[in-house]
Design a protein around this motif. Structure first.
Motif, PDB file in Angstrom:
ATOM      1  N   ALA A 179       0.666  -1.123  -0.099  1.00 57.36           N
ATOM      2  CA  ALA A 179      -0.094  -0.049  -0.086  1.00 57.36           C
ATOM      3  C   ALA A 179       0.925   1.208   0.135  1.00 57.36           C
ATOM      4  O   ALA A 179       0.396   2.253  -0.608  1.00 57.36           O
ATOM      5  N   ALA A 180       2.055   1.149   0.848  1.00 59.53           N
ATOM      6  CA  ALA A 180       2.756   2.407   0.888  1.00 59.53           C
ATOM      7  C   ALA A 180       3.509   2.692  -0.253  1.00 59.53           C
ATOM      8  O   ALA A 180       3.808   3.768  -1.150  1.00 59.53           O
ATOM      9  N   GLN A 183       0.953   4.137  -2.948  1.00 58.38           N
ATOM     10  CA  GLN A 183       0.710   5.507  -2.496  1.00 58.38           C
ATOM     11  C   GLN A 183       1.879   6.379  -3.171  1.00 58.38           C
ATOM     12  O   GLN A 183       1.625   7.324  -3.527  1.00 58.38           O
ATOM     13  N   SER A 184       3.198   6.013  -2.753  1.00 54.95           N
ATOM     14  CA  SER A 184       4.423   6.521  -3.470  1.00 54.95           C
ATOM     15  C   SER A 184       4.379   6.693  -5.022  1.00 54.95           C
ATOM     16  O   SER A 184       4.820   7.745  -5.469  1.00 54.95           O
ATOM     17  N   LYS A 187       1.564   9.273  -6.000  1.00 55.86           N
ATOM     18  CA  LYS A 187       2.175  10.782  -5.522  1.00 55.86           C
ATOM     19  C   LYS A 187       3.313  11.176  -6.622  1.00 55.86           C
ATOM     20  O   LYS A 187       3.225  12.156  -7.013  1.00 55.86           O
ATOM     21  N   ALA A 194      -3.346  11.930  -5.149  1.00 55.57           N
ATOM     22  CA  ALA A 194      -2.970  10.614  -5.212  1.00 55.57           C
ATOM     23  C   ALA A 194      -4.096   9.852  -3.806  1.00 55.57           C
ATOM     24  O   ALA A 194      -4.521   8.836  -4.219  1.00 55.57           O
ATOM     25  N   ASP A 195      -3.950  10.617  -2.699  1.00 52.95           N
ATOM     26  CA  ASP A 195      -4.784  10.051  -1.574  1.00 52.95           C
ATOM     27  C   ASP A 195      -6.220   9.997  -2.091  1.00 52.95           C
ATOM     28  O   ASP A 195      -6.985   9.130  -1.718  1.00 52.95           O
ATOM     29  N   LEU A 198      -6.752   6.832  -4.291  1.00 61.19           N
ATOM     30  CA  LEU A 198      -6.564   5.797  -3.494  1.00 61.19           C
ATOM     31  C   LEU A 198      -8.126   5.401  -2.770  1.00 61.19           C
ATOM     32  O   LEU A 198      -8.519   4.374  -2.724  1.00 61.19           O
ATOM     33  N   GLU A 199      -8.414   6.543  -2.062  1.00 58.58           N
ATOM     34  CA  GLU A 199      -9.436   6.439  -1.279  1.00 58.58           C
ATOM     35  C   GLU A 199     -10.942   6.004  -2.113  1.00 58.58           C
ATOM     36  O   GLU A 199     -11.546   5.322  -1.947  1.00 58.58           O
TER      37      GLU A 199
END
Length: 359
Positions: A179-180, A183-184, A187, A194-195, A198-199
């Motif tokens: 997941a990290a 996310q990176s 971004k 990005a957040d 993702l949500e």
């Protein structure tokens, strides 16, 4: 020279990415189902990890074992049962060819409008059984080949399921790290939004999973009620089987044979009741409840959800049930962001570099 080196690095990176996707291509379906399964059950994984004192690998192994028992074992048993039923069906056809049809059921003549014709058709087939089976024998060979091909698909599906259950262990164990990384990467590609996306993807997939499971549970309860009213033996077991078949969107494979059994037993009234109940209640609730549960809690219009669900299934098969709404949700959000951005800010952002260059 520096620009040429940078271009060469970009070409090499694209080549490496394409080669990696090529290597993973045979496993896309298994990876997809493992990702959906792990994401949908991640709250359970979190609770189990906490109960085991933070031992994530142990929790991942236990939860994977649970999925193996709950999902894989019943499907394997179902595959063997289907193979046995195919053999029984073949033996039944051979018996009809040698001994003829059994006596006409008493209820067949009582079918409104077409009862006498059905009885006459039954007697004609019984009297001319050899000629009839000689006529349909070529078609029976085609049906046999079709069943053989479907059996091969079931076998490949079992292997894919086994691979998905192996992969889901690694998704559980390395979930936070994956997941990290995602996310990176987002971004890096799209910046601070990005957040949000993702949500959006996570919420859409979660609502689809809730819609599929919730609809299957509702269909199972309604099927159990219908079986109990019609007096079908093993109503509770058939209700549980309806839940499993509703997940793959074929509940008629359960209530359909029950309707045929009722007619065969002479329970014409209950057979007609269960037929209507199956078509309009058990299978009909799928067209109402599933889109509602998927759209509930989100800001997507219902028409977008409907198009995503049904269009995704037509385009990608069962995977499209998750891919369709997710793709349309992301596209709708992107268009909403673009339309909602003031034109003046776009013009200003495009003229700022030119003004700085002139200065």
């Amino acid at each position: 020279m520096a620009n040429n080196d940078r271009l060469l690095v970009q070409i090499l990176l694209l080549f490496l990415l394409g080669a990696s996707l090529w290597v993973l291509a045979p496993f896309w379906s298994a990876l997809f189902w493992a990702a959906v399964l792990s994401f949908a059950s991640w709250p359970v994984m979190r609770v189990l990890t906490r109960l085991l004192g933070g031992r994530q690998s142990l929790a991942a192994g236990l939860l994977t074992l649970v999925w193996t028992v709950v999902v894989a074992v019943p499907l394997v048993m179902l595959g063997f049962n289907l193979a046995d039923h195919i053999k029984d069906f073949t033996a039944l056809l051979k018996g009809f060819q040698v001994e003829g049809l059994p006596p006409v059921p008493a209820w067949l003549a009582g079918v409104p409008l077409v009862g006498e014709r059905l009885v006459g058709f039954w007697l004609t087939i019984d009297q001319q059984g050899a000629a009839f089976f000689a006529t349909v024998r070529p078609y029976l060979g085609q049906v046999g080949n079709w069943l053989l091909a479907r059996s091969a698909q079931i076998g490949s599906g079992m292997l894919e399921l086994a691979l998905s259950l192996i992969l889901v262990f690694f998704f559980y164990r390395d979930g936070p790290r994956l997941a990290a990384f995602a996310q990176s990467l987002l971004k890096r590609l799209i910046g601070m939004r990005a957040d949000h996306y993702l949500e959006l993807v996570a919420g859409t997939v979660q609502r689809v999973v809730n819609g599929v499971i919730g609809t299957a549970a509702a269909q199972a309860i309604l099927a159990w009620v219908g079986f109990a009213i019609a007096g079908v033996p093993g109503a509770l077991v058939l209700g549980v089987l309806t839940f499993g078949f509703s997940l793959i969107m074929v509940p008629p494979l359960i209530w359909g044979p029950a309707v045929a059994w009722l007619f065969w037993q002479g329970e014409v009234g209950m057979g007609i009741f269960l037929l209507i109940w199956g078509i309009f209640v058990i299978s009909g609730v799928d067209n109402i409840l599933k889109p509602y549960l998927i759209s509930r809690g989100g800001n997507l219009p219902l028409i977008v959800v409907l198009l995503g669900v049904f269009g995704g299934i037509l385009a990608f098969g069962f995977m499209g049930l998750f891919l369709g709404p997710t793709l349309l949700a992301v596209a709708y959000s992107l268009l909403s962001d673009w339309v909602g951005t003031p034109v003046g800010s776009i013009m200003l952002s495009s003229t700022e570099p030119a003004e700085k260059t002139q200065r």
